[in-house]
Enzyme design. Structure first.
Site, mmCIF file in Angstrom:
data_model
loop_
_atom_site.group_PDB
_atom_site.id
_atom_site.type_symbol
_atom_site.label_atom_id
_atom_site.label_comp_id
_atom_site.label_asym_id
_atom_site.label_seq_id
_atom_site.Cartn_x
_atom_site.Cartn_y
_atom_site.Cartn_z
ATOM 1 N N TYR A 20 -6.431 -1.026 -6.691
ATOM 2 C CA TYR A 20 -5.622 -2.251 -6.254
ATOM 3 C C TYR A 20 -5.047 -2.361 -4.670
ATOM 4 O O TYR A 20 -4.603 -0.839 -4.455
ATOM 5 C CB TYR A 20 -4.924 -2.890 -7.301
ATOM 6 C CG TYR A 20 -3.681 -2.199 -7.874
ATOM 7 C CD1 TYR A 20 -3.135 -2.696 -8.851
ATOM 8 C CD2 TYR A 20 -2.727 -1.400 -6.916
ATOM 9 C CE1 TYR A 20 -1.843 -2.147 -9.350
ATOM 10 C CE2 TYR A 20 -1.695 -0.976 -7.612
ATOM 11 C CZ TYR A 20 -1.162 -1.465 -8.670
ATOM 12 O OH TYR A 20 0.001 -0.643 -9.138
ATOM 13 N N GLU A 21 -4.627 -3.254 -4.145
ATOM 14 C CA GLU A 21 -4.100 -3.183 -2.943
ATOM 15 C C GLU A 21 -5.030 -2.480 -1.708
ATOM 16 O O GLU A 21 -4.790 -1.536 -0.774
ATOM 17 C CB GLU A 21 -2.835 -2.486 -2.615
ATOM 18 C CG GLU A 21 -1.936 -3.155 -3.631
ATOM 19 C CD GLU A 21 -1.627 -4.459 -3.602
ATOM 20 O OE1 GLU A 21 -2.020 -5.209 -2.443
ATOM 21 O OE2 GLU A 21 -1.299 -5.311 -4.424
ATOM 22 N N GLY A 22 -6.255 -2.457 -2.206
ATOM 23 C CA GLY A 22 -7.235 -1.786 -1.332
ATOM 24 C C GLY A 22 -7.871 -0.459 -1.935
ATOM 25 O O GLY A 22 -6.982 0.503 -2.001
ATOM 26 N N ARG B 25 0.951 -1.287 0.134
ATOM 27 C CA ARG B 25 -0.004 0.134 0.145
ATOM 28 C C ARG B 25 0.971 1.175 0.048
ATOM 29 O O ARG B 25 0.507 2.420 -0.842
ATOM 30 C CB ARG B 25 -0.818 -0.047 1.251
ATOM 31 C CG ARG B 25 -2.057 -0.876 1.024
ATOM 32 C CD ARG B 25 -2.901 -1.139 2.246
ATOM 33 N NE ARG B 25 -4.082 -1.805 1.812
ATOM 34 C CZ ARG B 25 -5.187 -2.271 2.770
ATOM 35 N NH1 ARG B 25 -4.952 -1.865 4.027
ATOM 36 N NH2 ARG B 25 -6.080 -3.045 2.437
#
Length: 594
Positions: free
Chosen positions: A438-440, A297
């Protein structure tokens, strides 16, 4: 237009805002002096400008291709990745005992920014490998570390993160991949994983998949997820590669951007079971995976800053060359280059200010991480860790959101030529669009910022940061001139707006969660704007002190801070209003009314 690393800007932020000198005094980082940092960054700039950046356009035109389970990457990627590994760039951050350089995260962050500016698609492979390395350093056994870490750090092997499944996007409680114990310490995995970045490629000898799966008697939900190492090729006891494992790429995605980065659908266990080994303890997989997630992140936030820098450089170059229209002030009778027009300058200044503000917050966060890991005083380590964890969702969420604005403005500066692929401006816009997802997603980052990072501690860390901002305001008040006065005034108003938002979030986070979470993304953006403005104010102070040494650079830094204050910090009040008073309007419509 090629990429040139903004070394002077990077070193200014590292030294003046992030405190590289203090980081280099931490135990274990004594060799990471400002001179060392400059030498490393200069070599990183040379490599990325000469080797990686020229492949960016090629990767967009001739992306990775899948055929019969194998993926061929863009021509030139394999050789560039070999040079990347041989140059030690995968190991900048990682421990020397496994072949890394053991340098601070602050220095590694600048190196990673350059790599991502040069070629976002290429940089995704090392990004995922970094996450795998962090997870194994934290939870791997001694044997797992000895087997996998030297090869991952050298770039001979790469790593992946396998979370998402067709029926389970961000809801990891729905993961169905199975892991059956074999009685010899291994497991056989079966299931499907999607959206696996560099899940298959031809740039390394082996791919080390870290996979979330459930054992037979695991509890339901996220408490029943375990983490497994499942390499593409099994590894023999002597470290050599053995048989092909039962994990296969059945397709790769056709995407809006980052086309050279293969996004794989992986099938585990269709031919007897993919052999894996457990990382750590059963049912603690999500905990270990979040080590990778947090590393990723932060890195994705740096991707947002990096692609923004690339788009800004290209827009400036175009604006200096494109001749169109006479100036509105009548200073010339003929058409001039568009950089003379006020609105083009406004767009370029917005791109510049957002990028510099995001970079400063990220570098400061990296230094907090270094302090949290290496400072001899436990209380200082704990405080820095809390600040770093608070900043991570902001670095990820705010920096990726601003990248959409910056790359879009890059297209706008080019006008109609920006909509044409040959100029390259559109690629930055397309590549950036995945970053807030992506990645949250941004909403996931914002919910984390509200729940775990603000409500849980009653706003303690957030308010402590606001107190530090107030100290900067006082220092700004000691300077004369319109720029410093504007920054002090707008920063104070923005900080007060943030404090009101913090109070509202804390008061309603548990008692009226719909009201608090309806404003979660505006809250994240407000934090991003205020903390970026804070760093821009600090940069103005540092630039004023260094004016005699580099007047042109320092004057530009002060002017950019002034612009940030008047054009970006001034948005804080509206975001506060949306957070504090906008919740009811957000949830007013029923499902049927949409």
């Amino acid at each position: 237009m090629t990429y040139r690393a903004p070394l002077k800007e990077m070193l200014f932020v590292m030294n003046e805002l992030a405190g590289l000198d203090a980081v280099s005094r931490l135990p274990g980082f004594e060799d990471a002096t400002p001179d060392t940092a400059q030498a490393v960054l200069e070599e990183a700039a040379r490599f990325n400008e000469e080797v990686v950046a020229p492949l960016n356009r090629a990767g967009d035109i001739e992306p990775s291709a899948w055929h019969d389970g194998e993926v061929r990457t863009t021509a030139g990627f394999r050789d560039a990745f070999r040079q990347f590994g041989e140059g030690g760039w995968q190991g900048v951050l990682h421990p020397q005992e496994f072949g890394g350089q053991g340098l601070p995260k602050l220095i590694a962050t600048a190196c990673n920014e350059m790599l991502n500016s040069a070629n976002l698609s290429f940089a995704l492979c090392p990004l995922l490998t970094d996450g795998a390395i962090e997870a194994l350093l934290t939870a791997g056994t001694e044997t797992q570390r000895a087997t996998f870490l030297p090869k991952l750090i050298s770039g001979e092997w790469t790593g992946t993160m396998n979370l998402t499944e067709p029926q389970a996007g961000s809801d990891l409680a729905a993961v169905r991949t199975r892991a059956e114990p074999q009685g010899d310490g291994t497991y056989k995995l079966s299931g499907t994983k999607i959206f696996i970045t560099y899940g298959e490629h031809d740039m390394a000898d082996n791919i080390v998949h870290l996979v979330l799966a459930r054992t037979p008697n695991a509890p339901e939900g996220v408490k029943g997820i375990s983490l497994f190492i499942v390499p593409k090729f099994l590894v023999n006891d002597d470290g050599s590669l053995g048989a092909r494992n039962d994990v296969h790429c059945v397709s790769i995605e056709h995407k809006l951007g980052i086309k050279a980065s293969p996004t794989a659908v992986l099938q585990f266990g269709d031919h007897g079971g993919a052999i894996g080994t457990l990382v750590g303890e059963e049912n603690r997989g999500l905990e270990y995976m979040f080590i990778m997630m947090n590393a990723a992140r932060f890195s994705v936030g740096m991707q947002g800053i990096a692609v923004s820098e690339r788009a800004y450089q290209q827009a400036v170059a175009f604006a200096r060359e494109r001749v169109q229209s006479r100036p509105v002030d009548g200073s010339a009778r003929q058409a001039v280059t568009i950089i003379h027009h006020p609105d083009v300058k406004r767009m370029l200044m917005t791109m510049r200010a957002l990028t510099e503000g995001g970079r400063a917050v990220a570098y400061v966060a990296a230094a907090e991480s270094d302090t949290a890991h290496q400072h001899p005083d436990e209380a200082v380590r704990k405080e820095s860790q809390a600040v770093y964890e608070f900043l991570v969702p902001i670095v990820k969420g705010w920096s990726t959101e601003l990248s959409i604005d910056v790359t879009s403005l890059g297209v706008q500066v080019h006008g109609g030529m920006g909509f044409i692929e040959e100029t390259g401006a559109a690629q930055h816009y397309r590549d950036a669009r995945i970053l807030p997802i992506y990645e949250g997603t941004t909403a996931i980052q914002a919910n984390d910022l509200v729940g775990r990072k603000t409500v849980r501690d009653g706003g303690a860390v957030a308010r402590a940061l606001c107190a530090r901002i107030a100290e900067t305001e006082a220092r700004l008040g000691d300077h004369g001139g319109a720029a410093f006065g504007a920054m002090r005034r707008q920063l104070a108003k923005a900080r007060e707006a943030l404090v009101e938002a913090i109070d509202f979030i804390v008061a309603n986070g548990k008692s009226d969660p719909n009201a608090a979470y309806a404003g979660s993304v505006p809250y994240l953006k407000l934090c991003g704007i205020v903390f970026s403005g804070w760093q821009m104010g600090r940069a103005m102070l540092a630039a004023d002190a260094g004016m005699a040494d580099d007047p042109a650079f320092c004057a530009a830094k002060i002017a950019t801070g002034h612009f940030f204050a008047e054009h970006i910090l001034s948005q804080a009040g509206g975001l506060r209003d949306a957070i504090v008073a906008g919740g009811a309007a957000t949830v007013a419509l029923s499902e049927a009314q949409f």
